[in-house]
Design a protein around this motif. Structure first.
Motif, PDB file in Angstrom:
ATOM      1  N   ARG A   1       0.656  -1.430  -0.152  1.00  0.00           N
ATOM      2  CA  ARG A   1       0.058   0.007   0.055  1.00  0.00           C
ATOM      3  C   ARG A   1       1.002   1.226   0.093  1.00  0.00           C
ATOM      4  O   ARG A   1       1.830   1.357   1.047  1.00  0.00           O
ATOM      5  CB  ARG A   1      -0.706   0.066   1.162  1.00  0.00           C
ATOM      6  N   ILE A   2       0.773   2.162  -0.996  1.00  0.00           N
ATOM      7  CA  ILE A   2       1.325   3.288  -0.941  1.00  0.00           C
ATOM      8  C   ILE A   2       0.482   4.353  -1.048  1.00  0.00           C
ATOM      9  O   ILE A   2      -0.471   4.632  -1.747  1.00  0.00           O
ATOM     10  CB  ILE A   2       2.339   3.413  -2.091  1.00  0.00           C
ATOM     11  N   ILE A   3       0.556   5.473  -0.289  1.00  0.00           N
ATOM     12  CA  ILE A   3      -0.288   6.693  -0.430  1.00  0.00           C
ATOM     13  C   ILE A   3       0.899   7.853  -0.396  1.00  0.00           C
ATOM     14  O   ILE A   3       1.558   8.105   0.389  1.00  0.00           O
ATOM     15  CB  ILE A   3      -0.932   6.639   1.137  1.00  0.00           C
ATOM     16  N   SER A   4       0.494   8.563  -1.616  1.00  0.00           N
ATOM     17  CA  SER A   4       1.487   9.636  -1.916  1.00  0.00           C
ATOM     18  C   SER A   4       0.613  11.056  -1.883  1.00  0.00           C
ATOM     19  O   SER A   4      -0.205  11.302  -2.572  1.00  0.00           O
ATOM     20  CB  SER A   4       1.745   9.459  -3.515  1.00  0.00           C
ATOM     21  N   GLY A   5       1.185  11.688  -0.736  1.00  0.00           N
ATOM     22  CA  GLY A   5       0.315  12.896  -0.372  1.00  0.00           C
ATOM     23  C   GLY A   5      -0.740  12.918   0.770  1.00  0.00           C
ATOM     24  O   GLY A   5      -1.166  11.774   1.166  1.00  0.00           O
ATOM     25  N   ASP A   6      -1.255  14.087   1.143  1.00  0.00           N
ATOM     26  CA  ASP A   6      -2.318  14.080   2.015  1.00  0.00           C
ATOM     27  C   ASP A   6      -3.720  14.347   1.228  1.00  0.00           C
ATOM     28  O   ASP A   6      -3.692  15.193   0.498  1.00  0.00           O
ATOM     29  CB  ASP A   6      -2.076  15.403   3.037  1.00  0.00           C
TER      30      ASP A   6
ATOM     31  N   VAL B   1      -2.649   1.698  -4.432  1.00  0.00           N
ATOM     32  CA  VAL B   1      -1.968   2.854  -4.412  1.00  0.00           C
ATOM     33  C   VAL B   1      -2.840   4.136  -4.654  1.00  0.00           C
ATOM     34  O   VAL B   1      -3.788   4.028  -5.350  1.00  0.00           O
ATOM     35  CB  VAL B   1      -1.107   2.935  -5.908  1.00  0.00           C
ATOM     36  N   TRP B   2      -2.603   5.290  -3.796  1.00  0.00           N
ATOM     37  CA  TRP B   2      -3.462   6.382  -3.891  1.00  0.00           C
ATOM     38  C   TRP B   2      -2.437   7.707  -4.062  1.00  0.00           C
ATOM     39  O   TRP B   2      -1.325   8.018  -3.570  1.00  0.00           O
ATOM     40  CB  TRP B   2      -4.038   6.640  -2.444  1.00  0.00           C
ATOM     41  N   SER B   3      -2.670   8.302  -5.090  1.00  0.00           N
ATOM     42  CA  SER B   3      -2.051   9.759  -5.552  1.00  0.00           C
ATOM     43  C   SER B   3      -2.721  10.589  -6.503  1.00  0.00           C
ATOM     44  O   SER B   3      -3.395  10.125  -7.379  1.00  0.00           O
ATOM     45  CB  SER B   3      -0.656   9.060  -6.125  1.00  0.00           C
ATOM     46  N   GLU B   4      -2.668  11.617  -6.364  1.00  0.00           N
ATOM     47  CA  GLU B   4      -3.346  12.645  -7.223  1.00  0.00           C
ATOM     48  C   GLU B   4      -2.493  13.191  -8.444  1.00  0.00           C
ATOM     49  O   GLU B   4      -2.911  13.682  -9.027  1.00  0.00           O
ATOM     50  CB  GLU B   4      -3.905  13.956  -6.418  1.00  0.00           C
ATOM     51  N   MET B   5      -1.203  12.973  -8.303  1.00  0.00           N
ATOM     52  CA  MET B   5      -0.141  13.282  -9.448  1.00  0.00           C
ATOM     53  C   MET B   5       0.557  11.954  -9.660  1.00  0.00           C
ATOM     54  O   MET B   5       1.193  11.410  -8.807  1.00  0.00           O
ATOM     55  CB  MET B   5       0.815  14.365  -8.704  1.00  0.00           C
TER      56      MET B   5
END
Length: 275
Positions: free
Chosen positions: A176-181, A210-214
């Motif tokens: 699990r990877i979370i990139s950013g708030d 995986v969570w990331s807006e960019m």
């Protein structure tokens, strides 16, 4: 109910609680604002560990190398006893089953080389206090190279780490990877620096979130990387573009949420990975 509360009910309950090591194996040390954290001194840590006998340990540690005035006393490494407490915990490395590290000083991991982690199954790294985009840091995966049973890894960051690759000895099944708030509008960190890490886990990964807006800049290979045992995939926002890089013939559950194209301006066939 906390083990300490159980032990205070009556003499009989206290006796049972103190004779049940697994009640005491969840140790939260120096987590800011966490009233469950034990006192910051080596004697208290020793007492906590004595109650656990030889049961597997589940550790949550907050460490910081740069003091911040209003939380200085609540962070492990800035406290005078930080290195000594780290020594005590590392002496029990063979019993670590779960460890969550909320920020950390690199010098902590340089203190030991070659520790064995035979029981370690889950690692969580959160470096969200590192928020300067110019900061370069590494997640110390080499410190955990001798963790043959590691199964799950969680990474959460505001500034992406550099040179992120799994040790060859790892066989991760869950990632699990979370990139950013979530909810913060500025300084969206990219997920692209983590893509080589994910691809390097292709042979063993069964669940990936995986969570990331960019997404960021990544050299896309025209040949998808096969994930032969991947069964469950959760991708949010720009992380959806990860689909273009893989093939997953045995996928069973797919969740793609909130498409964001960012710098990949043309939508591709994000579902080709599952054909």
């Amino acid at each position: 109910m906390r083990p300490l509360a159980l032990a205070q009910v009556c003499y009989a309950w206290r006796t049972i609680a103190l004779q049940t090591p697994r009640l005491w194996t969840n140790l939260r040390i120096c987590v800011h604002g966490d009233l469950r954290a034990p006192v910051l001194n080596p004697a208290a840590i020793y007492e906590e560990l004595k109650k656990t006998a030889q049961a597997p340990l589940h550790l949550t540690l907050s460490m910081r190398s740069d003091p911040v005035s209003f939380i200085e006393d609540d962070r492990l490494w800035v406290h005078d006893n930080g290195p000594e407490i780290w020594n005590i915990l590392c002496a029990e490395a063979d019993r670590w089953e779960t460890i969550v590290l909320n920020d950390y000083p690199s010098e902590a991991f340089a203190m030991y080389v070659g520790l064995e982690f035979p029981a370690l199954r889950r690692i969580g790294w959160r470096t969200k206090d590192i928020d300067n985009p110019l900061t370069e840091y590494e997640i110390p995966s080499p410190f955990f190279v001798n963790a043959p049973n590691l199964d799950f890894l969680h990474i959460e960051y505001q500034v992406p780490p550099i040179r992120l690759l799994p040790p060859p000895s790892w066989s991760l099944a869950k990632l699990r990877i979370i990139s950013g708030d979530q909810g913060i509008e500025e300084d969206k960190p990219p997920i692209a620096p983590c893509i080589p890490f994910i691809l390097a886990c292709s042979a063993t990964l069964r669940t990936c979130h995986v969570w990331s807006e960019m997404f960021g800049s990544f050299a896309e290979d025209k040949t998808p990387v096969p994930f032969p045992v991947l069964e469950e995939l959760h991708l949010d926002w720009a992380a959806i573009h990860f689909c273009r890089l893989i093939s997953a013939p045995n996928i069973q559950v797919v969740r793609l949420a909130k498409l964001a194209l960012d710098d990949w301006s043309q939508p591709g066939d994000e579902f080709a990975a599952f054909e």
